[in-house]
Design an enzyme around this catalytic site. Structure first.
Site, PDB file in Angstrom:
ATOM      1  N   TYR A 251      20.366 -19.239   9.756  1.00 36.38           N
ATOM      2  CA  TYR A 251      19.504 -18.390   8.767  1.00 36.38           C
ATOM      3  C   TYR A 251      19.865 -17.121   8.532  1.00 36.38           C
ATOM      4  O   TYR A 251      20.119 -16.592   7.422  1.00 36.38           O
ATOM      5  CB  TYR A 251      18.171 -18.496   9.443  1.00 36.38           C
ATOM      6  CG  TYR A 251      17.181 -17.786   8.558  1.00 36.38           C
ATOM      7  CD1 TYR A 251      16.362 -18.357   7.601  1.00 36.38           C
ATOM      8  CD2 TYR A 251      16.743 -16.535   8.518  1.00 36.38           C
ATOM      9  CE1 TYR A 251      15.609 -17.756   6.490  1.00 36.38           C
ATOM     10  CE2 TYR A 251      15.707 -15.792   7.711  1.00 36.38           C
ATOM     11  CZ  TYR A 251      15.086 -16.619   6.666  1.00 36.38           C
ATOM     12  OH  TYR A 251      14.276 -15.914   5.545  1.00 36.38           O
TER      13      TYR A 251
ATOM     14  N   ASN B 111      15.037 -18.272  -4.712  1.00 37.39           N
ATOM     15  CA  ASN B 111      14.050 -18.073  -3.626  1.00 37.39           C
ATOM     16  C   ASN B 111      14.034 -19.015  -2.619  1.00 37.39           C
ATOM     17  O   ASN B 111      13.521 -18.969  -1.572  1.00 37.39           O
ATOM     18  CB  ASN B 111      12.666 -17.935  -4.452  1.00 37.39           C
ATOM     19  CG  ASN B 111      11.629 -17.682  -3.320  1.00 37.39           C
ATOM     20  OD1 ASN B 111      11.307 -16.843  -2.552  1.00 37.39           O
ATOM     21  ND2 ASN B 111      10.945 -18.862  -3.239  1.00 37.39           N
TER      22      ASN B 111
ATOM     23  N   SER C  63      16.899 -11.625   3.308  1.00 37.89           N
ATOM     24  CA  SER C  63      15.928 -11.406   4.358  1.00 37.89           C
ATOM     25  C   SER C  63      16.366 -10.263   5.021  1.00 37.89           C
ATOM     26  O   SER C  63      17.824  -9.992   5.237  1.00 37.89           O
ATOM     27  CB  SER C  63      15.887 -12.462   5.262  1.00 37.89           C
ATOM     28  OG  SER C  63      15.229 -12.375   6.543  1.00 37.89           O
TER      29      SER C  63
ATOM     30  N   ALA D  42      23.000 -16.215   8.983  1.00 39.08           N
ATOM     31  CA  ALA D  42      24.451 -16.375   8.287  1.00 39.08           C
ATOM     32  C   ALA D  42      24.227 -16.599   6.885  1.00 39.08           C
ATOM     33  O   ALA D  42      24.866 -16.146   6.072  1.00 39.08           O
ATOM     34  CB  ALA D  42      25.096 -17.536   9.089  1.00 39.08           C
ATOM     35  N   SER D  43      23.184 -17.459   6.691  1.00 37.96           N
ATOM     36  CA  SER D  43      22.961 -17.707   5.156  1.00 37.96           C
ATOM     37  C   SER D  43      22.546 -16.608   4.396  1.00 37.96           C
ATOM     38  O   SER D  43      22.702 -16.279   3.221  1.00 37.96           O
ATOM     39  CB  SER D  43      21.887 -18.963   5.006  1.00 37.96           C
ATOM     40  OG  SER D  43      20.398 -18.452   5.363  1.00 37.96           O
TER      41      SER D  43
HETATM   42  N1  NAP Z   1       8.382 -15.443   4.739  1.00 37.47           N
HETATM   43  C1  NAP Z   1       8.907 -14.402   5.354  1.00 37.47           C
HETATM   44  O1  NAP Z   1       8.471 -13.638   6.320  1.00 37.47           O
HETATM   45  C2  NAP Z   1      10.409 -14.099   4.861  1.00 37.47           C
HETATM   46  C3  NAP Z   1      11.159 -13.004   5.152  1.00 37.47           C
HETATM   47  C4  NAP Z   1      12.226 -12.744   4.551  1.00 37.47           C
HETATM   48  C5  NAP Z   1      12.807 -13.658   3.617  1.00 37.47           C
HETATM   49  N2  NAP Z   1      12.052 -14.625   3.281  1.00 37.47           N
HETATM   50  C6  NAP Z   1      12.705 -15.751   2.310  1.00 37.47           C
HETATM   51  O2  NAP Z   1      11.978 -15.909   0.925  1.00 37.47           O
HETATM   52  C7  NAP Z   1      12.135 -17.087   0.670  1.00 37.47           C
HETATM   53  C8  NAP Z   1      10.517 -17.858   0.447  1.00 37.47           C
HETATM   54  O3  NAP Z   1      10.137 -17.758   1.712  1.00 37.47           O
HETATM   55  P1  NAP Z   1       8.586 -18.088   1.927  1.00 37.47           P
HETATM   56  O4  NAP Z   1       8.078 -17.353   3.162  1.00 37.47           O
HETATM   57  O5  NAP Z   1       7.714 -18.026   0.595  1.00 37.47           O
HETATM   58  O6  NAP Z   1       8.536 -19.706   2.384  1.00 37.47           O
HETATM   59  P2  NAP Z   1       7.681 -21.015   2.252  1.00 37.47           P
HETATM   60  O7  NAP Z   1       6.184 -20.485   1.993  1.00 37.47           O
HETATM   61  O8  NAP Z   1       8.163 -22.005   3.466  1.00 37.47           O
HETATM   62  O9  NAP Z   1       8.149 -21.757   0.916  1.00 37.47           O
HETATM   63  C9  NAP Z   1       9.394 -21.993   0.657  1.00 37.47           C
HETATM   64  C10 NAP Z   1       9.630 -22.826  -0.794  1.00 37.47           C
HETATM   65  O10 NAP Z   1      10.902 -23.337  -0.552  1.00 37.47           O
HETATM   66  C11 NAP Z   1      11.035 -24.727  -1.153  1.00 37.47           C
HETATM   67  N3  NAP Z   1      11.887 -25.337  -0.463  1.00 37.47           N
HETATM   68  C12 NAP Z   1      12.121 -25.696   0.793  1.00 37.47           C
HETATM   69  N4  NAP Z   1      13.340 -26.421   1.063  1.00 37.47           N
HETATM   70  C13 NAP Z   1      13.400 -26.933  -0.348  1.00 37.47           C
HETATM   71  C14 NAP Z   1      14.550 -28.004  -0.920  1.00 37.47           C
HETATM   72  N5  NAP Z   1      15.435 -28.599   0.096  1.00 37.47           N
HETATM   73  N6  NAP Z   1      14.693 -28.058  -2.106  1.00 37.47           N
HETATM   74  C15 NAP Z   1      13.752 -27.437  -3.057  1.00 37.47           C
HETATM   75  N7  NAP Z   1      12.840 -26.698  -2.592  1.00 37.47           N
HETATM   76  C16 NAP Z   1      12.833 -26.336  -1.179  1.00 37.47           C
HETATM   77  C17 NAP Z   1       9.649 -25.264  -0.739  1.00 37.47           C
HETATM   78  O11 NAP Z   1       9.136 -26.088  -1.576  1.00 37.47           O
HETATM   79  P3  NAP Z   1       8.679 -27.647  -0.680  1.00 37.47           P
HETATM   80  O12 NAP Z   1       7.543 -27.146  -0.268  1.00 37.47           O
HETATM   81  O13 NAP Z   1       8.672 -28.689  -1.761  1.00 37.47           O
HETATM   82  O14 NAP Z   1       9.475 -28.062   0.240  1.00 37.47           O
HETATM   83  C18 NAP Z   1       8.805 -23.824  -0.959  1.00 37.47           C
HETATM   84  O15 NAP Z   1       8.580 -23.635  -2.312  1.00 37.47           O
HETATM   85  C19 NAP Z   1      12.960 -17.789   1.327  1.00 37.47           C
HETATM   86  O16 NAP Z   1      14.302 -17.711   0.968  1.00 37.47           O
HETATM   87  C20 NAP Z   1      12.968 -17.126   2.954  1.00 37.47           C
HETATM   88  O17 NAP Z   1      14.027 -17.320   3.513  1.00 37.47           O
HETATM   89  C21 NAP Z   1      10.785 -14.967   3.822  1.00 37.47           C
END
Ligand code: NAP
Length: 247
Positions: A152, A85, A137, A154-155
């Site tokens: 993003y 995630n 996503s 691409a990933s």
């Molecule tokens: N929110 C959306 O609208 C959305 C939509 C589509 C997909 N997504 C995907 O869903 C997933 C979660 O998103 P979210 O919105 O919950 O994000 P978020 O609230 O920003 O949380 C991101 C999480 O990833 C961790 N992380 C980031 N960089 C890291 C690193 N270098 N090493 C270890 N951990 C790391 C963060 O930990 P730290 O705080 O310790 O850095 C945090 O726990 C992501 O893959 C995102 O791309 C989100």
């Protein structure tokens, strides 16, 4: 309890979708290991989840990733569920404005990071006929005019295809691999796009169901894939996005 006796590892479990996921897995009986980079936030979040431990790791660092998986096995003896995630969202720029370091950073976290965790987890998931859930996503499913962050996209597109590759490759080991594509979800990641009432109304209106999502709504889909309810489902790509991707 649908996940009684299971051990789950959730990357990026300290906030947002990962936190909601860790919570629902634990509420359903799993022992949960959550990992994230920021130790302080991780410790705080771990306290809020029953039957969970936190192990800090930077997903960009192979030794950190190995340490998380090794410690999970040392402590709990096995691994049943991996939720890939953790992710970052870069500043929105057109391709010609992105420098190579920005590009590499996003791929390192969002794609190579998922590779690192999956690689370390697979030998253990083979023993438990385990399950992997990748969080991609909508940005991996389609292009967005004026909303592109190319690295993003691409990933996330790569993670969708890797889900199918891994599902096919490890089906003989009875490891299921599935993927969720969220639309815009209310987390720290999307805060910059939801600052004003107008921003929020715009984002809500982009989703046919009329609103953005909550982390728990994605977590429930993870719960489905992690449980035996999805025992005959692998390689599936599920949009959890209020209908956004069908537009
Ligand atoms: N929110 C959306 O609208 C959305 C939509 C589509 C997909 N997504 C995907 O869903 C997933 C979660 O998103 P979210 O919105 O919950 O994000 P978020 O609230 O920003 O949380 C991101 C999480 O990833 C961790 N992380 C980031 N960089 C890291 C690193 N270098 N090493 C270890 N951990 C790391 C963060 O930990 P730290 O705080 O310790 O850095 C945090 O726990 C992501 O893959 C995102 O791309 C989100």
């Amino acid at each position: 309890m649908r996940l009684s006796g299971k051990v789950a590892l959730v990357t990026g479990g300290s906030r947002g979708i990962g936190f909601a996921t860790a919570k629902i897995l634990s509420e359903n009986g799993a022992t949960v290991v959550i990992t994230a980079k920021n130790q302080e936030r991780l410790e705080k979040s771990t306290l809020e989840i029953h039957n969970a431990i936190g192990i800090a790791a930077d997903i960009r660092n192979t030794n950190d990733v190995k340490n998380v998986v090794n410690k999970t096995i040392e402590k709990f003896g096995k691994l049943d569920i991996l939720v890939n995630n953790a992710g970052i969202f870069p500043k929105i720029k057109q391709l010609h404005e992105i420098d190579e370091d920005e590009w590499n950073e996003v791929l390192d976290v969002n794609l190579t990071g998922q590779f690192r965790f999956t690689k370390e987890a697979i030998p253990h998931l083979k023993k438990t006929n385990g399950s992997i859930i990748n969080i991609s996503s909508d940005a991996g499913l389609k292009a967005y005019q004026g909303f592109n962050a190319d690295a993003y996209s691409a990933s996330k597109a790569a993670l969708i295809l890797l889900t199918k590759c891994w599902a096919l490759e490890y089906a003989k080991d009875k490891i299921r691999v599935n993927c969720i594509c969220p639309g815009v979800v209310d987390t720290d990641m999307t805060k910059p796009f939801l600052e004003t009432r107008k921003d929020r109304e715009f984002m809500d209106s982009e989703h046919p169901l009329g609103r953005i999502g909550q982390p728990e709504e994605v977590a429930k889909a993870v719960m489905y894939f992690a449980s035996d309810d999805a025992s005959w489902t692998t390689g599936a790509i599920l949009a959890v996005d209020g209908g956004e991707s069908i537009k």
